[in-house]
Scaffold this motif. Structure first.
Motif, short mmCIF file in Angstrom:
data_model
loop_
_atom_site.label_atom_id
_atom_site.label_comp_id
_atom_site.label_asym_id
_atom_site.label_seq_id
_atom_site.Cartn_x
_atom_site.Cartn_y
_atom_site.Cartn_z
N PHE A 124 0.79 -0.93 -0.10
CA PHE A 124 0.54 -0.20 -0.28
C PHE A 124 0.59 1.54 0.01
O PHE A 124 2.45 0.88 0.71
CB PHE A 124 -0.85 0.26 1.65
CG PHE A 124 -1.86 -0.78 1.21
CD1 PHE A 124 -3.26 -0.67 0.31
CD2 PHE A 124 -1.41 -1.71 2.01
CE1 PHE A 124 -4.33 -1.66 0.77
CE2 PHE A 124 -2.27 -3.44 1.79
CZ PHE A 124 -3.65 -2.81 1.53
N LEU A 125 0.23 2.21 -0.65
CA LEU A 125 0.91 3.60 -0.50
C LEU A 125 0.09 4.64 0.82
O LEU A 125 -1.08 4.69 0.38
CB LEU A 125 0.73 3.83 -1.89
CG LEU A 125 1.38 3.39 -2.99
CD1 LEU A 125 1.28 4.45 -4.23
CD2 LEU A 125 2.95 3.95 -2.68
N ARG A 126 0.36 4.95 1.39
CA ARG A 126 0.05 5.19 2.75
C ARG A 126 0.03 7.09 2.05
O ARG A 126 0.81 7.22 2.08
CB ARG A 126 0.55 5.47 4.25
CG ARG A 126 0.69 4.06 4.67
CD ARG A 126 1.36 2.87 3.94
NE ARG A 126 0.91 1.79 4.91
CZ ARG A 126 1.78 0.48 4.58
NH1 ARG A 126 2.50 0.09 3.43
NH2 ARG A 126 1.85 -0.51 5.27
N SER A 127 -1.37 7.55 2.37
CA SER A 127 -1.10 9.39 2.59
C SER A 127 -1.86 9.77 3.41
O SER A 127 -3.27 8.55 3.62
CB SER A 127 -1.69 9.37 1.01
OG SER A 127 -2.94 9.58 0.80
N ALA A 128 -3.06 11.00 3.93
CA ALA A 128 -3.28 11.46 3.86
C ALA A 128 -4.71 11.00 3.98
O ALA A 128 -5.72 10.94 3.99
CB ALA A 128 -3.38 12.82 4.50
#
Length: 300
Positions: free
Chosen positions: A49-53
């Motif tokens: 996964f790419l984590r972001s806000a």
């Protein structure tokens, strides 16, 4: 190597795009879900996964893992069905998505009858005035007013249903008579909010040549309550009219619409005896209930 429990958590995060959303469905706290995802990524040697806000989005590696995880999900469901045995009846949880007219006026009584015949079955109805995303497992299957044109899905027609122009008897008695479509210009119309119509089949008033809707809602029950309150006239499902006995048809010989409900399922669910048996019971129940309610409405 990942085990099924790891893959189950991975799928939940992929579908909800957040740790908290996945945790609610899994009945785990978000921190635990996060640790399990991190452990799975470590064991596979790839970030999933790419984590972001904005949440969790699948990486390329995560996208490649999805079909394998879903295959494991189907295998576990199939194994559970085999162990339970067909003779034991339907069991477990099935989540059914539907537009809110169907969800409010048809599915409660239809699914209650199915559950009466299958005490081990748990049914969840998700009523939303929009198209369901089955690929994200928002529901196990969905009722729609138009068949989808793309996706790995199976589609079957459930039933036709009718709609009529109607208003409360008190409203109609107190206002000028409506004998033609031109007379509608002198009445307040109730309908969908134009820019929130999610399916062209729901653009009923366009067929009447009406461009302005003074009272608009994306909710069928809200529209029906306006009509019951004598606020105006609008298009009503015939199967909903028995729930509003004060309504009377308007221009019955000139305005009569027919639409259809379709059952949408994941293509891979064709191999699931449990889902197929539920779909068969749902189809039979909906056809009977639409016929019953429309017959009652014909007497109003």
């Amino acid at each position: 190597m990942a085990d099924w429990d790891d893959l189950r958590i991975f799928l939940a995060v992929a579908r909800s795009e957040s740790l908290s959303g996945a945790g609610r469905g899994l009945r785990l706290d978000a921190a635990t879900v996060g640790r399990r995802i991190a452990r799975l990524e470590d064991s596979l040697g790839h970030p999933l996964f790419l984590r972001s806000a904005q949440g969790y989005r699948l990486t390329e590696a995560g996208g490649r893992l999805i079909p394998h995880a879903e295959a494991a999900e189907r295998a576990m469901a199939s194994a559970a069905e085999d162990l339970a045995g067909a003779a034991a009846g339907l069991s477990g949880q099935i989540r059914l998505g539907a537009p809110d007219g169907c969800a409010n006026y048809l599915l409660p009584q239809v699914t209650a009858a199915i559950c009466d015949a299958n005490p081990g079955l748990e049914v969840q109805i998700v009523a939303l005035p929009r198209v369901f995303n089955l690929s994200k497992r928002e529901a196990d299957m969905a009722v729609a007013v138009s068949p989808p044109e793309a996706g790995r899905l199976t589609v079957q027609k459930l039933t036709d249903y009718r709609l009529s122009l109607a208003g409360d008897a008190g409203y109609l008695a107190a206002r000028p008579a409506i004998t033609s479509r031109e007379d509608l210009q002198g009445h307040r119309l109730v309908g969908y909010i134009p820019d929130m119509i999610f399916d062209k089949e729901l653009d009923y008033l366009a067929e009447l040549g009406v461009g302005t809707v003074p009272l608009g809602s994306n909710s069928v029950p809200v529209q029906l309550m306006w009509l019951r309150a004598g606020a105006g006239i609008g298009i009503v499902h015939d199967f909903a009219m028995p729930f509003a006995p004060g309504l009377r048809r308007v221009l019955a010989g000139q305005v009569a619409l027919t639409r259809s409900f379709w059952l949408i399922r994941h293509a891979d669910d064709r191999r699931s005896d449990r889902m197929t048996r539920f779909a068969e019971a749902l189809t039979l129940g909906l056809r009977r209930e639409v016929a019953r309610l429309e017959a009652l409405a014909a007497g109003q």
